[in-house]
Design a protein around this motif. Sequence first.
Motif, PDB file in Angstrom:
ATOM      1  N   THR A 330       0.859  -1.181   0.000  1.00  0.00           N
ATOM      2  CA  THR A 330       0.000   0.000   0.000  1.00  0.00           C
ATOM      3  C   THR A 330       0.894   1.229   0.000  1.00  0.00           C
ATOM      4  OG1 THR A 330      -0.178   0.520   2.366  1.00  0.00           O
ATOM      5  CG2 THR A 330      -1.560  -1.285   1.521  1.00  0.00           C
ATOM      6  N   ILE A 331       0.285   2.358  -0.209  1.00  0.00           N
ATOM      7  CA  ILE A 331       1.031   3.613  -0.244  1.00  0.00           C
ATOM      8  C   ILE A 331       1.754   3.882   1.067  1.00  0.00           C
ATOM      9  CG2 ILE A 331      -0.945   5.030   0.491  1.00  0.00           C
ATOM     10  CD1 ILE A 331       0.044   7.168  -1.533  1.00  0.00           C
ATOM     11  N   ALA A 332       1.290   3.283   2.159  1.00  0.00           N
ATOM     12  CA  ALA A 332       1.968   3.451   3.450  1.00  0.00           C
ATOM     13  C   ALA A 332       3.407   2.949   3.405  1.00  0.00           C
ATOM     14  CB  ALA A 332       1.202   2.733   4.559  1.00  0.00           C
ATOM     15  N   ASP A 333       3.710   2.057   2.456  1.00  0.00           N
ATOM     16  CA  ASP A 333       5.065   1.524   2.351  1.00  0.00           C
ATOM     17  C   ASP A 333       6.072   2.537   1.826  1.00  0.00           C
ATOM     18  OD1 ASP A 333       4.678  -1.082   3.371  1.00  0.00           O
ATOM     19  OD2 ASP A 333       3.735  -1.702   1.496  1.00  0.00           O
ATOM     20  N   LEU A 334       5.606   3.740   1.440  1.00  0.00           N
ATOM     21  CA  LEU A 334       6.568   4.788   1.110  1.00  0.00           C
ATOM     22  C   LEU A 334       7.478   5.096   2.298  1.00  0.00           C
ATOM     23  CD1 LEU A 334       4.431   7.333  -0.968  1.00  0.00           C
ATOM     24  CD2 LEU A 334       6.126   5.698  -1.815  1.00  0.00           C
ATOM     25  N   GLN A 335       7.013   4.769   3.508  1.00  0.00           N
ATOM     26  CA  GLN A 335       7.857   4.964   4.687  1.00  0.00           C
ATOM     27  C   GLN A 335       9.160   4.160   4.602  1.00  0.00           C
ATOM     28  OE1 GLN A 335       7.919   6.934   7.281  1.00  0.00           O
ATOM     29  NE2 GLN A 335       5.996   8.002   6.854  1.00  0.00           N
ATOM     30  N   LYS A 336       9.154   3.078   3.838  1.00  0.00           N
ATOM     31  CA  LYS A 336      10.370   2.275   3.699  1.00  0.00           C
ATOM     32  C   LYS A 336      11.510   3.075   3.080  1.00  0.00           C
ATOM     33  CE  LYS A 336       7.929  -2.147   3.101  1.00  0.00           C
ATOM     34  NZ  LYS A 336       7.669  -3.281   2.175  1.00  0.00           N
ATOM     35  N   CYS A 337      11.157   4.123   2.340  1.00  0.00           N
ATOM     36  CA  CYS A 337      12.189   4.901   1.660  1.00  0.00           C
ATOM     37  C   CYS A 337      13.127   5.585   2.638  1.00  0.00           C
ATOM     38  CB  CYS A 337      11.534   5.954   0.762  1.00  0.00           C
ATOM     39  SG  CYS A 337      10.579   5.279  -0.604  1.00  0.00           S
ATOM     40  N   VAL A 338      12.630   5.881   3.831  1.00  0.00           N
ATOM     41  CA  VAL A 338      13.468   6.570   4.814  1.00  0.00           C
ATOM     42  C   VAL A 338      14.714   5.735   5.119  1.00  0.00           C
ATOM     43  CG1 VAL A 338      13.583   7.466   7.169  1.00  0.00           C
ATOM     44  CG2 VAL A 338      11.515   7.813   5.808  1.00  0.00           C
ATOM     45  N   HIS A 339      14.527   4.480   5.489  1.00  0.00           N
ATOM     46  CA  HIS A 339      15.667   3.638   5.840  1.00  0.00           C
ATOM     47  C   HIS A 339      16.466   3.232   4.604  1.00  0.00           C
ATOM     48  CE1 HIS A 339      14.493   3.758   9.907  1.00  0.00           C
ATOM     49  NE2 HIS A 339      13.459   2.924   9.810  1.00  0.00           N
ATOM     50  N   LEU A 340      15.803   3.112   3.463  1.00  0.00           N
ATOM     51  CA  LEU A 340      16.534   2.816   2.234  1.00  0.00           C
ATOM     52  C   LEU A 340      17.477   3.962   1.884  1.00  0.00           C
ATOM     53  CD1 LEU A 340      13.719   1.204   0.059  1.00  0.00           C
ATOM     54  CD2 LEU A 340      15.634   0.029   1.168  1.00  0.00           C
ATOM     55  N   LEU A 341      17.022   5.190   2.073  1.00  0.00           N
ATOM     56  CA  LEU A 341      17.886   6.350   1.836  1.00  0.00           C
ATOM     57  C   LEU A 341      19.011   6.405   2.867  1.00  0.00           C
ATOM     58  CD1 LEU A 341      15.118   8.963   0.973  1.00  0.00           C
ATOM     59  CD2 LEU A 341      16.973   8.277  -0.562  1.00  0.00           C
ATOM     60  N   GLU A 342      18.694   6.076   4.116  1.00  0.00           N
ATOM     61  CA  GLU A 342      19.736   5.988   5.145  1.00  0.00           C
ATOM     62  C   GLU A 342      20.817   5.011   4.722  1.00  0.00           C
ATOM     63  OE1 GLU A 342      17.850   4.755   8.723  1.00  0.00           O
ATOM     64  OE2 GLU A 342      17.786   6.771   9.558  1.00  0.00           O
ATOM     65  N   ASN A 343      20.379   3.843   4.237  1.00  0.00           N
ATOM     66  CA  ASN A 343      21.333   2.805   3.861  1.00  0.00           C
ATOM     67  C   ASN A 343      22.206   3.219   2.683  1.00  0.00           C
ATOM     68  OD1 ASN A 343      20.344   1.147   5.872  1.00  0.00           O
ATOM     69  ND2 ASN A 343      18.933   0.047   4.521  1.00  0.00           N
ATOM     70  N   ARG A 344      21.735   4.162   1.890  1.00  0.00           N
ATOM     71  CA  ARG A 344      22.551   4.669   0.784  1.00  0.00           C
ATOM     72  C   ARG A 344      23.440   5.837   1.212  1.00  0.00           C
ATOM     73  NH1 ARG A 344      20.341   3.950  -5.298  1.00  0.00           N
ATOM     74  NH2 ARG A 344      19.226   1.986  -4.992  1.00  0.00           N
TER      75      ARG A 344
END
Length: 368
Positions: A330-344
């Motif tokens: 769902t669109i709520a999974d956009l929150q995953k981008c925060v940690h993905l950006l951290e990891n980059r």
Amino acid sequence: MAGNCKNPKIYDISMFIFDAHLDLSMNAMEWNRDLTRSVEDIRKGEQGMTDKPDRGNNTVSLDAMRKGNIGLCVATQIARYVHKDNALPGWKSPQQAWAQTQGQLAWYKSMEDAKEMVQITNKTQLDAHLELWKTDKEKKPIGYLLSLEGADSIIDVSYLQRSYDQGLRAIGPAHYGPGTYAHGTNSSGGIGTKGRNLLKEIQRLGIILDVTHLCDISFWETMVNYDGPLWASHNNCRALVNHHRQFTDEQIKEIIARKGIIGVVLDAWMMVPNWERGVSTPQSAGVSLQQMLDNIDHICQLAGNANHVGIGSDLDGGFGKEQGPADVDTIADLQKCVHLLENRGYSPQDIEKIMNGNFISFLRENLK
């Protein structure tokens, strides 16, 4: 711009997210989805339906937006007028297209009456809404900035004033194919006299120009004839997927030079090359939020900073889970981008810019 993040996973709460492109009224009025319900309930109600390829695969509802802390978005009206020799689906007259956008506007207003949404038209309203979303209020309304995707429903330029008075604050002159005011995706041509007149009225009213979907010729003619605020609400990079729907590095640099923002989009065929509609799957094509971050990275490298990129997901913009990232339910999974950006390696400050700050700063600069 990517940098060293010394404190990974520093976020204790969900980050506020701004999504620069959602076709909410289209889903409500044409897909007949009650967006006040949960995504799961909408999916259950669409079991067995085959009229559209994304039935039962929806990802967006107002409930899911709240769960994902997506409290502010650019929400569209969309109704294509097609000439009789145009094979694209659409309305047979601009008057019909205008009427469709008015029905979509009525849905947004009904959502306001139900306290589900609130329209943002100026800086005062924007700041008040952002403050509300910092509170513990249990069911906060989703803020929306009204945008028109494709201007063919503007019967003549006088109608743009009417739309502005209704709250319209962003507009894309074209969508798919040749249009009244510009040429869009899968077509080639310029903006003509009508397009130039529309740009003058857009600039006079202070409406944000959305250059998404402009074909290359129309894009560059627009750059010559327009000097107001602009963004690309949902656009990826041609350097990563070589299709004219995407923008070249030169186009992205032009948007950056004009202090614009590019919202990266989650439609799978714009995220990986060689996607075959109805054949490819997110799993078989390896589509995930990582490709979204690849586009963010590319734009940041062109800009030399993280000040010109955000999210314009276009989720449920004619596609659903069957044509989106495999790691987005769902669109709520956009929150995953925060940690993905951290990891980059993105810094906390740059992550916040990407997730909400760049578009919010743009609105503070350009809303009256």
